[in-house]
Enzyme design. Structure first.
Site, PDB file in Angstrom:
ATOM      1  N   ARG A 142      46.495   2.137  70.189  1.00 49.63           N
ATOM      2  CA  ARG A 142      47.912   2.396  70.427  1.00 49.63           C
ATOM      3  C   ARG A 142      48.102   3.120  71.753  1.00 49.63           C
ATOM      4  NH1 ARG A 142      50.009   3.619  64.200  1.00 49.63           N
ATOM      5  NH2 ARG A 142      48.951   1.760  63.376  1.00 49.63           N
ATOM      6  N   ARG A 202      46.887  12.317  67.172  1.00 53.16           N
ATOM      7  CA  ARG A 202      47.584  11.186  67.799  1.00 53.16           C
ATOM      8  C   ARG A 202      46.732  10.697  68.956  1.00 53.16           C
ATOM      9  NH1 ARG A 202      52.923   9.504  67.644  1.00 53.16           N
ATOM     10  NH2 ARG A 202      53.528  11.292  66.406  1.00 53.16           N
ATOM     11  N   GLU A 245      51.751  13.007  57.952  1.00 50.20           N
ATOM     12  CA  GLU A 245      51.569  11.648  57.435  1.00 50.20           C
ATOM     13  C   GLU A 245      50.115  11.174  57.551  1.00 50.20           C
ATOM     14  OE1 GLU A 245      54.151   8.686  59.222  1.00 50.20           O
ATOM     15  OE2 GLU A 245      52.659   7.134  58.849  1.00 50.20           O
ATOM     16  N   SER A 290      50.937   5.135  54.858  1.00 48.01           N
ATOM     17  CA  SER A 290      52.270   4.565  54.869  1.00 48.01           C
ATOM     18  C   SER A 290      52.171   3.192  54.233  1.00 48.01           C
ATOM     19  CB  SER A 290      52.757   4.442  56.314  1.00 48.01           C
ATOM     20  OG  SER A 290      54.077   3.975  56.329  1.00 48.01           O
ATOM     21  N   ARG A 296      42.471   9.833  61.037  1.00 49.65           N
ATOM     22  CA  ARG A 296      43.328  11.003  60.925  1.00 49.65           C
ATOM     23  C   ARG A 296      43.022  11.820  59.658  1.00 49.65           C
ATOM     24  NH1 ARG A 296      49.847  10.605  61.441  1.00 49.65           N
ATOM     25  NH2 ARG A 296      49.416  10.436  63.670  1.00 49.65           N
TER      26      ARG A 296
END
Length: 432
Positions: free
Chosen positions: A257, A272, A344, A347, A384
């Site tokens: 990403r 991140r 988070e 998801s 993560r």
RNA sequence: GGAGGGCUCGCCUAGUGGCCGAUGGCGCCGGUCUUGAAAACCGGUAAGGGGAAACUCUUCGUGGGUUCGAAUCCCACGCCCUCCGCCA
């Protein structure tokens, strides 16, 4: 892409859905107009085309003196066909654009509002009491498990190395995720990380989030941000068999990403980053099974969180924070002691038929008629997760307790400790 | 990187300008036969759009072109495969 038939029958439902997302209802009306325009253009060009075809068939049968008049008329028609077909094509393209602009219909029960308007469904596990908790990077550096400095040296900011127990921990975690998935009947899969533009586009990632995606210009390929992309595209343009129930995959891939526009946010550590690893669940099912399947994926995520013994909460994401493909989304957020809040870690989205319509993924219903399938996705484990694992299980002496379920996957260790000697020193000694 | 071959209905395949939306096989569905099943035989079986319906249009990898008319001829592109070279 939404169902156009449903839109014609009940446009107000789509307007209401847009309001719940906090988005304009204009796109709905625009689509209705484009649909109407395309249908009238189609009818006109079809009528002319039908006449052309029937006259053309008479040409070889016509007598020598009939032929010139017939040919004159068909020639005229040929020009008209060209014209009306161009108009139809333009109307088709306008419809397509309008169609792509309308997000999925939000499921009943989704909370209205934006990012902060989620509803907490439950909190599970006790938040640990830790005096002066260290954050994951401090713990990870002490364990020689995470090295962001060298990550930055070699690749730039937001890159990292996982070394020693850090690497073992990630491999073990993902391995455990795969094992659980297999146990529940998911097909474990290792997926391509580079995909063609149509695969990326079909899954809806080239819309609002195009800037998040790495593109390899020389080859016109994209690096995937999740194995959802190759897994969804896996069955594109196919009619699949869902007789025996949903078809379920667990895809393991590295994910890339760009994190464009997120500078300054969560820069520390591995929260991140530009590259991470993930096991992602993906289901193909009949639309009527989708809501149950969604709960099943959520249950899978919670089972994993229980195994790593992390306190978490489950939230029902509000309409304004759903992606365009999702009709409903549940996130699991893990407790992060150094931040004193939940972050988070999973998801799961129910995309109903929205994504499958675009990718042209169908199944045969009881009458043997092809129908658009539903697709769902959900996170089973990612890099993560190392953050809450390291932080929640940190010990005062700087070591980290390994949750029991995870121990077999990290070589039987029950505790992670810094290496007794420096890797370089160890290497020198073994080389002799 | 070089050379060649291919892309037609769920799968495999026939088809070189009008009789082709398209042949045949496999698979699938229905029927005959059978106590039941298999086999055999008979029939059906692509998808999508429009229309209340009759019906109609589109699609033979994609996009252009030639023609009254294109799966079929021409041009460009894409993808897949094989061989050679290079290589983790």
């Amino acid at each position: 892409m939404i169902d156009l038939r449903l839109l014609r029958e009940d446009p107000d439902r789509f307007r209401a859905s847009q309001r719940l997302r906090g988005e304009s209802t204009e796109v709905v009306d625009e689509l209705l107009r484009a649909d109407e325009a395309r249908r009238s253009a189609t009818q006109r060009s079809e009528a002319i085309r039908a006449e052309q075809k029937s006259l053309s068939k008479q040409v070889p049968k016509a007598s020598a003196d009939e032929r010139p008049t017939l040919l004159a008329r068909t020639k005229e028609l040929a020009a008209e066909v060209k014209e009306t077909e161009a108009a139809t094509k333009a109307a088709d393209e306008a419809l397509r654009q309008a169609h792509l602009a309308v997000p999925n219909l939000v499921q009943d029960g989704v909370p209205p509002g934006g990012e902060d308007d989620f509803v907490v469904l439950r909190e599970v596990g006790d938040v640990p009491v830790i005096d002066n908790p260290k954050d994951h990077l401090e713990i990870g550096e002490a364990l020689r498990a995470i090295d962001t400095e060298r990550g930055a040296k070699v690749s730039g900011s937001r890159f990292y190395f996982l070394t020693g127990v850090g690497a073992l921990l990630q491999l073990g975690l993902l391995q455990m995720a795969i094992a659980q998935a297999v146990e529940h009947g998911f097909t474990p899969s290792i997926t391509p990380s580079l995909v063609k533009p149509e695969s990326m586009e079909g899954t809806g990632f080239l819309g609002a989030h195009a800037s998040e995606i790495y593109r390899l210009e020389a080859d016109d390929l994209y690096l995937v941000g999740t194995s959802e992309v190759p897994l969804a595209a896996y069955h594109s343009n196919e009619i699949i068999d869902l007789e025996g129930g949903p078809e379920r995959f667990a895809g393991w891939s590295s994910c890339y990403r760009r994190e464009a526009g997120s500078y300054g946010k969560d820069v520390r550590g591995i929260l991140r980053v530009h590259q991470f690893d993930k096991v992602e669940m993906f289901s193909f099912c009949r639309p009527e099974e989708a809501a149950d399947e969604h709960l099943r994926l959520l249950a899978m995520e919670e089972e994993m969180l229980a195994k790593v013994e992390i306190p978490y909460r489950v939230i029902d994401v509000a309409g304004g924070d759903l992606g365009s493909s999702a009709s409903r989304k549940f996130d699991c957020e893990a407790w992060v002691p150094s931040q004193g809040r939940y972050r988070e870690v999973t998801s799961t989205s129910n995309c109903t038929t929205f994504q499958a319509r675009r990718l042209n993924i169908r199944y045969r219903d009881a009458d043997g008629k092809p129908q658009t399938a539903a697709t769902l996705n959900g996170t089973l484990a990612t890099t993560r997760w190392l953050i809450p694992i390291l932080e929640n299980h940190q010990q005062p002496d700087g070591s980290v307790r390994v949750p029991k379920a995870l121990q077999p996957y990290v070589g039987g260790r029950d505790i992670l400790e810094p290496p007794s000697n420096h890797p370089a020193a160890a290497q020198r000694s073994t080389k002799g």
